[in-house]
Write an enzyme that holds these catalytic residues in place. Structure first.
Site, mmCIF file in Angstrom:
data_model
loop_
_atom_site.group_PDB
_atom_site.id
_atom_site.type_symbol
_atom_site.label_atom_id
_atom_site.label_comp_id
_atom_site.label_asym_id
_atom_site.label_seq_id
_atom_site.Cartn_x
_atom_site.Cartn_y
_atom_site.Cartn_z
ATOM 1 N N LEU A 93 0.768 -1.187 0.064
ATOM 2 C CA LEU A 93 -0.081 -0.038 -0.180
ATOM 3 C C LEU A 93 0.860 1.329 0.062
ATOM 4 O O LEU A 93 0.431 2.191 -0.812
ATOM 5 C CB LEU A 93 -1.017 -0.118 1.284
ATOM 6 C CG LEU A 93 -1.912 -1.163 1.388
ATOM 7 C CD1 LEU A 93 -2.746 -1.139 2.559
ATOM 8 C CD2 LEU A 93 -2.771 -0.956 -0.017
ATOM 9 N N HIS A 112 -14.093 3.366 8.263
ATOM 10 C CA HIS A 112 -13.185 2.374 7.999
ATOM 11 C C HIS A 112 -13.577 1.808 6.561
ATOM 12 O O HIS A 112 -13.731 0.376 6.834
ATOM 13 C CB HIS A 112 -13.137 1.342 9.189
ATOM 14 C CG HIS A 112 -11.939 0.416 9.246
ATOM 15 N ND1 HIS A 112 -11.164 0.179 10.410
ATOM 16 C CD2 HIS A 112 -11.108 0.073 8.271
ATOM 17 C CE1 HIS A 112 -10.142 -0.589 10.236
ATOM 18 N NE2 HIS A 112 -10.086 -0.894 8.852
ATOM 19 N N GLU A 118 -13.477 1.063 17.697
ATOM 20 C CA GLU A 118 -14.382 1.263 16.359
ATOM 21 C C GLU A 118 -15.683 0.312 16.721
ATOM 22 O O GLU A 118 -15.404 -1.025 17.101
ATOM 23 C CB GLU A 118 -13.531 0.663 15.068
ATOM 24 C CG GLU A 118 -12.580 1.443 14.635
ATOM 25 C CD GLU A 118 -12.005 1.258 13.334
ATOM 26 O OE1 GLU A 118 -11.157 1.801 13.141
ATOM 27 O OE2 GLU A 118 -12.176 -0.177 13.080
ATOM 28 N N ALA A 120 -4.729 3.200 8.369
ATOM 29 C CA ALA A 120 -4.277 1.957 8.792
ATOM 30 C C ALA A 120 -5.048 1.377 9.990
ATOM 31 O O ALA A 120 -5.907 0.555 9.942
ATOM 32 C CB ALA A 120 -2.761 2.314 9.002
ATOM 33 N N ARG A 121 -4.465 1.972 11.194
ATOM 34 C CA ARG A 121 -5.071 1.491 12.357
ATOM 35 C C ARG A 121 -5.499 2.878 13.237
ATOM 36 O O ARG A 121 -4.177 3.516 13.339
ATOM 37 C CB ARG A 121 -4.409 0.524 13.086
ATOM 38 C CG ARG A 121 -4.418 -0.850 12.466
ATOM 39 C CD ARG A 121 -5.591 -1.433 12.813
ATOM 40 N NE ARG A 121 -5.937 -2.783 12.584
ATOM 41 C CZ ARG A 121 -6.433 -3.234 11.160
ATOM 42 N NH1 ARG A 121 -6.380 -2.316 10.341
ATOM 43 N NH2 ARG A 121 -6.608 -4.435 10.974
#
Length: 327
Positions: A162, A289, A267, A237-238
């Protein structure tokens, strides 16, 4: 004697679009599909499973210990931070993940956020909606900054598939690309820019690394203080990669030019979450997300998920993250 059907359990089917086709497994099996699974339901639901499919449901040691015949965990995602890999390795449970399916959808989402923020798209749309264009009494107005990408510097944390795809788009747009060395690295090498230097020189910073103990709070107050060019920060990403209170302070203090996030901690975030409270700012965008979730990408994920399970059944597991493969 006939072979016993393998017990396959999908813990969170609702995390995959209902329009996505999951093709049937070719071997004899019994499939139990749950839309969602809460933490206190995991142990019971995987107790008799041979193969467990999970996207975001955590698989922790206490639940894995009760899974008497579990042989494989098929993660319906690239990230495996929701699975205790050490516990799986100790029990000889193969863990496979999904790779390479989001090579177009995530970078495109990243640049959608970058374009929107660099050109103040959301801010201008909302101001037009509020009547500001008519009030300006001329053909245009200049309430929010508009900046080109050509000639700017793109800092990337994570040089995997990515990160490389984002870099290719950036270069095509005329951006100078810096791949950040691992935070704290003393000798980054010629291909990488020292982490602190990347922070200082970048106009846009985007994160494409996993969440682990080394990367948690990778961007915190000290890192925001180094961002001399007031960059835009992108995180698809996170959520745990960026300290959210520090992000809020940096945005409100003008230390950065804006932020585009597709992730949060936890989340889903409730209405008291700091990121939700930042949505009153014109230079902050939060999406739920979905950077990975183009129709084509989700179908590719589903196909690869089945391929991973089939490969395991045939004795040649692929995309293995646990137990660690040996050379």
């Amino acid at each position: 004697m006939a072979e016993r059907p393998l017990q396959v359990v999908f813990l969170d089917r609702e995390t995959i679009s209902p329009q996505t086709v999951l093709r049937p497994l070719s071997f004899q099996h019994e499939l139990k599909v749950y839309g969602r699974t809460s933490r206190d339901q995991v142990a019971e639901r995987i107790a008799d499973a041979d193969i467990v499919i999970t996207n975001k449901v955590p698989l922790r040691p206490e639940a894995l210990e009760q899974a008497r015949q579990l042989k494989m965990v098929a993660v319906a995602a690239t990230g495996t931070d929701n699975v205790d890999l050490a516990a799986c390795a100790a029990k000889g449970i193969v863990v496979s993940n999904i790779r390479g399916y989001a090579v177009h959808t995530v970078p495109e989402h990243v640049f959608a956020l970058i374009f929107a923020l660099r050109r103040s798209i959301v801010a201008y749309r909302e101001s037009v909606k509020a009547g500001r264009w008519y009030d300006a009494q001329q053909f245009c107005y200049f309430d929010y900054p508009i900046k080109d990408l050509a000639g700017s510097t793109l800092g990337i944390v994570g040089e995997g598939t990515l990160g490389q795809a984002v870099a290719a788009i950036g270069r095509a747009l005329g951006m100078r690309v810096l791949f950040a060395a691992r935070k704290g690295a003393k000798k980054p090498g010629s291909l990488y820019t020292p982490f602190e230097q990347m922070l200082a020189e970048s106009d846009v910073i985007t994160l494409h690394c996993p969440l682990n103990e080394q990367t948690r709070d990778l961007i915190d107050a000290a890192e925001f203080a180094l961002m001399k060019r007031k960059p835009i920060l992108i995180n698809t990403a996170r959520g745990g990669l960026v300290n959210e209170p520090a992000l809020a302070q940096a945005l409100r203090n003008g230390q950065i030019g804006g932020a585009g996030f597709d992730v949060a901690t936890p989340e889903p975030p409730d209405n008291q979450n700091l990121l939700i409270q930042l949505l009153d700012m014109p230079n902050f965008i939060l999406t739920p997300h979905v950077a990975w979730a183009s129709d084509v990408a989700v179908q590719a994920l589903a196909d690869q998920l089945i391929d991973n399970i089939e490969a395991y059944k045939q004795g040649s597991p692929r995309n293995v993250v646990a137990p660690p493969t040996t050379a």
